[in-house]
Design an enzyme around this catalytic site. Structure first.
Site, mmCIF file in Angstrom:
data_model
loop_
_atom_site.group_PDB
_atom_site.id
_atom_site.type_symbol
_atom_site.label_atom_id
_atom_site.label_comp_id
_atom_site.label_asym_id
_atom_site.label_seq_id
_atom_site.Cartn_x
_atom_site.Cartn_y
_atom_site.Cartn_z
ATOM 1 N N GLN A 99 -51.770 42.921 -6.990
ATOM 2 C CA GLN A 99 -53.134 43.220 -6.466
ATOM 3 C C GLN A 99 -53.071 43.884 -5.039
ATOM 4 O OE1 GLN A 99 -53.177 38.427 -6.499
ATOM 5 N NE2 GLN A 99 -55.254 38.774 -6.984
ATOM 6 N N ASP A 102 -50.644 48.239 -0.905
ATOM 7 C CA ASP A 102 -49.830 48.937 0.120
ATOM 8 C C ASP A 102 -48.721 49.810 -0.370
ATOM 9 O OD1 ASP A 102 -48.055 47.003 -0.787
ATOM 10 O OD2 ASP A 102 -48.807 45.413 0.349
ATOM 11 N N HIS A 117 -55.795 46.597 -8.351
ATOM 12 C CA HIS A 117 -56.878 46.914 -7.203
ATOM 13 C C HIS A 117 -56.915 48.158 -6.580
ATOM 14 C CE1 HIS A 117 -57.256 42.162 -6.597
ATOM 15 N NE2 HIS A 117 -57.784 42.585 -7.631
ATOM 16 N N CYS A 128 -68.260 65.409 -4.030
ATOM 17 C CA CYS A 128 -67.645 66.490 -4.782
ATOM 18 C C CYS A 128 -66.732 65.789 -6.026
ATOM 19 C CB CYS A 128 -67.279 67.551 -4.317
ATOM 20 S SG CYS A 128 -65.578 67.468 -3.231
HETATM 21 ZN ZN LIG Z 1 -66.193 66.520 -1.323
#
Ligand SMILES: [Zn+2]
Length: 244
Positions: A99, A102, A117, A128
């Site tokens: 989960q 890091d 996650h 974009c």
């Molecule tokens: Zn962008």
């Protein structure tokens, strides 16, 4: 005693899949979310961790994420991460479902890691669609409180799952498949409170697998677990490795 029992369970019950939560990283200096000293005691997750909050005010969300990214990138894997990587090298851990966002399992040397996650590995532009690696995001944060897309100027979103967002389908499908195939699901440092990840032990149990839990504090699955150790992951797991 229970450490040797856990080592024995891992040896006997293969494949073993590990499910990790915030508790595996607290010993690396990364605060958890839900404890009394956790992040959500200081920051209201509705204001800093929901997709609605990000859409409404990405700068405010980054006021939370900028110092957090600094903490996460400066953190080092602790003995719990290293022990799990060692168990994988020995062929005793098939995969880790985490989960955590890091990257510490990967940095400790684990290879099969499913990040349900998301992670801070990349951030994406909601305008974009361009995706940027962590190093670029860190660079952008050196001169700004929130990283703007170099291509179009919109504020980037870290590729971590916010509340109100669906989990990455591929990751949760793979996690479910691993949980079903596990002869042993070893839960480390998770209170198993956040669904759908908290449902993974049910998949293992329904398929005839066993559950073992190493966590400080109770979980809703303690009664179903074949073995439960109330302790710090960074202390317990190296002892398990030593016992194997
Ligand atoms: Zn962008």
């Amino acid at each position: 005693m229970s450490v040797t029992e856990l080592a024995e369970l891992i040896r006997r019950r293969q494949p073993c899949v590990v499910l990790t939560g915030a508790g595996v990283s607290t010993e690396s200096g990364i605060p958890d979310f839900r404890s009394r000293t956790g992040l959500w005691a200081q920051f209201d997750p509705r204001e800093y961790a929901t997709i609605e909050a990000f859409r409404a005010d990405p700068h405010k969300v980054w006021s939370f994420y900028k110092p957090r990214i600094a903490v996460l990138t400066e953190a080092e894997p602790n003995p719990a991460h290293l022990a799990l990587a060692e168990l994988e090298r020995r062929g005793l851990v098939h995969a880790i479902v985490t989960q955590n966002i890091d990257l510490l399992h990967e940095r400790a040397g684990s290879r099969e890691v499913v990040e349900v996650h998301g992670s801070i590995r990349t951030a994406s532009c909601p305008g974009c669609g361009e995706r940027y690696p962590l190093e670029r995001v860190v660079e952008l944060l050196e001169t700004a409180d929130a990283p703007s897309c170099p291509a179009c100027g919109r504020v980037l979103k870290p590729d971590v799952v916010f509340f109100g967002e669906l989990l990455p389908v591929e990751a949760i499908d793979r996690a479910t498949e691993l949980a079903r195939a596990a002869a042993l699901l070893l839960v480390v440092g998770s209170a198993l409170e956040v669904y759908p990840v908290a449902g993974l032990p049910l998949e293992t149990l329904a398929a005839g697998g066993m559950l073992a839990i190493v966590n400080q504090g109770p979980t809703p699955f303690d009664a179903e677990a074949a073995l439960r150790i109330d302790g710090a992951a960074g202390e317990v797991l190296p002892e398990v490795v030593a016992a194997l």
